[in-house]
Scaffold this active site. Sequence first.
Site: not given
Length: 465
Positions: A241-242
Amino acid sequence: MNSRVRFAPSPTGQLHLGGARTALFNYLFARQNQGDFLLRIEDTDKERSKKEHVEQILDSLSWLGIDWDQEPVFQSSRSDRYSEVIQSLLDKGNAYRCFATEQKLKRIREETGTYLYPGLWRDRSESEVRSMLDAGESFTVRLRTHREGITSFLDQIYQKIETSNSDIDDFIIARSDGSPVYNFCAVVDDHDMEITHVIRGEDHVSNTPKQIMIYQAMGWDLPQFAHLPMILGPDKKRLSKRHGATGVQAFRDQGYLPEALINYLALLGWNPGTEEEVFTRDQLVEMFRLERVNKKGAIFDDKKFKWISGQHLMSRSNQDILEIIKEMVPEWATTERSVYVLQVIEQLKVRSKSVLELVEQSGYFFTEPESYDKDARKKAWKENTPELLNSYLTDLSKLADWNRNSLESSLRNIADIAGVGAGRLIHPVRLALSGVSNGPSLFIIMELLGKERCLQRIQTALNLL
Ligand code: GLU
């Protein structure tokens, strides 16, 4: 024997790019070999598995066009079968009950400094086990593994992988509440589903020797194994997700075409062996080879993905694109398939990466620009601009044929007479008509917008700027 492969997601979240790529490679392999591509939902973790995730995973796969054969298998409906196999392992003496408490094991771990199970219950007498059972003590079931030698397999991608058996302890196959663990369920399912090739992420390489030991304990034939390299972010760390949106749904919501995502995912770790990078699904089915999958992690390159998306958008018909827009953008839902709308799409699809980007760029074809881009205005609007525009306006209002050629020659003529470059007129006219500095050829825009709208917008800009 026919190839049979499977994709086995855990429904603890939506379908991510990594899962989609694993599904795709299984699918391509199956379709190429006229085999079967099966789905298995690994929903044994009751707390984290959710029905809505199952639905979303299936929905994303369908959207991608990764269609599966037969009804999906749900692990949650197979507990009887798992119990049966555990019983048979116990009966054969290839598994045993371990009554060691968690505290005890923890203490031993602390004392010895190793996580490997020391075999506490490996060789207990039957009567000892019986008396614990009679006393209602809880137990785990552990596989009786080989203490010596090595377990090796020939991975279709990573080649020979060897593990020393002394590194693998008598691992748990059923927890104290009776629930079987992933490594066990996966083997029973892969066997029962007659899977010939297990194609999955590289993060499962370390599970494979354990799974092989279960096959051996049951006397079952092994499938082939192929582990796929991880997908990495630009920083070479595992994609997460980063790094931004990694769910398939997000790509769909952003208006990317499924064939574009499929094409790009196929290139993540697989080398087509040609210069060409834009492929249709059928071409991928024909060309895909497990042997051409790399060992090295594959970096998700957003720029390249967008380029590939643009290529696919370009090759879709205008009607098709309109239908997709109508589904995605409420304001377009009632749009007629008019020649005008299709012409606008024709002009913008070659300049867009997604249908939403196309829609975003299309505003001025339907409504007057609400504002003028500041930078474009600074560059385009000079002191003599009003004078030039007024001359062009006069000429335009007399123009007999409103088409791109006559519009262009009129403009060039005015510029010539004024002794300035054509850009001096092209830029402000574009700004007046669209409010921005980029887009399709100005004369095509003018032709499409028509005389009335053009004259009026140029006049408005003259009044405002
Ligand atoms: N449920 C596992 C996962 O999502 C599947 C592993 C496998 O394919 O064996 O990673």
